[in-house]
Design an enzyme around this catalytic site. Structure first.
Site, PDB file in Angstrom:
ATOM      1  N   HIS A 123      42.406  34.401  31.990  1.00 34.43           N
ATOM      2  CA  HIS A 123      41.412  34.152  33.039  1.00 34.43           C
ATOM      3  C   HIS A 123      40.521  35.371  33.245  1.00 34.43           C
ATOM      4  O   HIS A 123      39.296  35.249  33.314  1.00 34.43           O
ATOM      5  CB  HIS A 123      42.100  33.797  34.358  1.00 34.43           C
ATOM      6  CG  HIS A 123      41.140  33.734  35.515  1.00 34.43           C
ATOM      7  ND1 HIS A 123      40.373  32.625  35.791  1.00 34.43           N
ATOM      8  CD2 HIS A 123      40.797  34.669  36.445  1.00 34.43           C
ATOM      9  CE1 HIS A 123      39.604  32.874  36.839  1.00 34.43           C
ATOM     10  NE2 HIS A 123      39.848  34.105  37.267  1.00 34.43           N
ATOM     11  N   HIS A 128      35.938  36.343  33.005  1.00 35.24           N
ATOM     12  CA  HIS A 128      35.052  37.270  33.708  1.00 35.24           C
ATOM     13  C   HIS A 128      34.276  38.240  32.821  1.00 35.24           C
ATOM     14  O   HIS A 128      33.065  38.427  33.005  1.00 35.24           O
ATOM     15  CB  HIS A 128      35.879  38.118  34.696  1.00 35.24           C
ATOM     16  CG  HIS A 128      36.292  37.411  35.938  1.00 35.24           C
ATOM     17  ND1 HIS A 128      35.467  37.243  37.030  1.00 35.24           N
ATOM     18  CD2 HIS A 128      37.473  36.825  36.277  1.00 35.24           C
ATOM     19  CE1 HIS A 128      36.105  36.600  37.985  1.00 35.24           C
ATOM     20  NE2 HIS A 128      37.324  36.333  37.558  1.00 35.24           N
ATOM     21  N   GLU A 169      33.124  33.069  40.540  1.00 31.98           N
ATOM     22  CA  GLU A 169      34.218  32.195  40.132  1.00 31.98           C
ATOM     23  C   GLU A 169      33.747  30.812  39.679  1.00 31.98           C
ATOM     24  O   GLU A 169      34.228  30.289  38.667  1.00 31.98           O
ATOM     25  CB  GLU A 169      35.234  32.047  41.271  1.00 31.98           C
ATOM     26  CG  GLU A 169      36.037  33.301  41.562  1.00 31.98           C
ATOM     27  CD  GLU A 169      37.075  33.621  40.485  1.00 31.98           C
ATOM     28  OE1 GLU A 169      37.315  32.773  39.599  1.00 31.98           O
ATOM     29  OE2 GLU A 169      37.638  34.728  40.539  1.00 31.98           O
ATOM     30  N   SER A 188      37.252  29.405  32.294  1.00 35.69           N
ATOM     31  CA  SER A 188      38.640  29.472  31.834  1.00 35.69           C
ATOM     32  C   SER A 188      39.454  28.230  32.147  1.00 35.69           C
ATOM     33  O   SER A 188      40.617  28.143  31.765  1.00 35.69           O
ATOM     34  CB  SER A 188      39.339  30.703  32.440  1.00 35.69           C
ATOM     35  OG  SER A 188      39.449  30.587  33.851  1.00 35.69           O
TER      36      SER A 188
END
Length: 250
Positions: A123, A128, A169, A188
């Site tokens: 993740h 990111h 996010e 993700s």
């Protein structure tokens, strides 16, 4: 802000022991990446896809953070910094303000491939870090950290957390007339990405006032997300958020 001033974050900083990863873990990584990449190549923002290549992520081997940072640092000054796990908010904000992204180094098990309640290296890095190679997004994220560090009032921090949620996010961007994903939770999560791209989630034009007043639900697929038209717009949104937070009007 330098590493020396990361007072809240310091207890959580660790080193990545890359040699400790097993072949089974590399295999899990390869399967996770193999699942999401075909969808990302169709639906991810171009800046994300460029970043994936720039930082040298491999499809079949877990990322070595030292190698990632050797590529990332000269481009935007960001650093993927290993941490022991979930960070308290002040520690997290300190790190963002210092252009150090807190990166967990554990990998989910094969039994938890569909979902893990805590962030893992898949993740954090796949979700990111590619975006940290984009200069405008990199500036936005550092600015967000600095504003949060300087904002002790919890009600305002709560609203700022919603800004993070619906951008970093679960952010969407319009590119060449199409909706693309750039938020890590969409990148993700195969299920979240398909939820949006399958038309099961309402998409609204980004409004800071609406975003910071839209509660976050972590236990269900999103029913509403927000789209920006450029990362420059996102950068300006952060300046507006700072002005409102400073004046107590957010």
């Amino acid at each position: 802000m330098t590493t020396a001033t990361l007072s809240a974050a310091a207890p959580y900083l660790i080193n990545q022991d890359y040699s400790s990863y097993t072949e089974e873990q590399h295999s899990i990584w390869a399967e996770l990446v193999g699942r999401v990449l075909p969808e990302l190549e169709k639906h991810a923002a171009q800046e994300y896809l460029d970043g994936f290549q720039i930082i040298g992520l491999k499809r079949d081997r877990l990322p070595n953070l030292a190698e990632v940072n050797a590529r990332l640092g000269p481009r935007t000054g960001w650093n993927s910094t290993a941490v022991s796990g979930f960070l308290p908010s002040q520690a997290f904000f300190e790190m963002l303000a210092a252009r150090k992204f807190p990166t967990t180094v554990w990998l989910r098990s094969r039994e938890s491939m569909e979902y893990t309640p805590e962030p893992d290296i898949f993740h954090d890095v796949v979700g990111h870090v590619p975006m940290h190679a984009h200069p405008v997004f990199a500036d936005f994220l550092e600015h967000y950290g600095r504003v949060c560090v300087a904002t002790p009032e919890e009600p305002i921090r709560e609203k700022l957390s919603r800004l993070f949620w619906y951008t970093v996010e679960f952010g969407l961007i319009r590119q060449q007339g199409e909706i693309k994903v750039y938020g890590s939770g969409l990148i993700s999560s195969h299920g979240e990405c398909l939820n949006v791209m399958g038309g099961h989630c309402a998409i609204k034009e980004f409004s800071l006032a609406e975003v910071v007043n839209t509660p976050v639900k972590i236990d269900e697929l999103h029913k509403l997300l927000f789209v920006v038209n450029s990362f420059d717009q996102l950068y300006e949104i952060m300046h507006e958020a700072e002005r409102l937070a400073t004046s107590g009007r957010l």
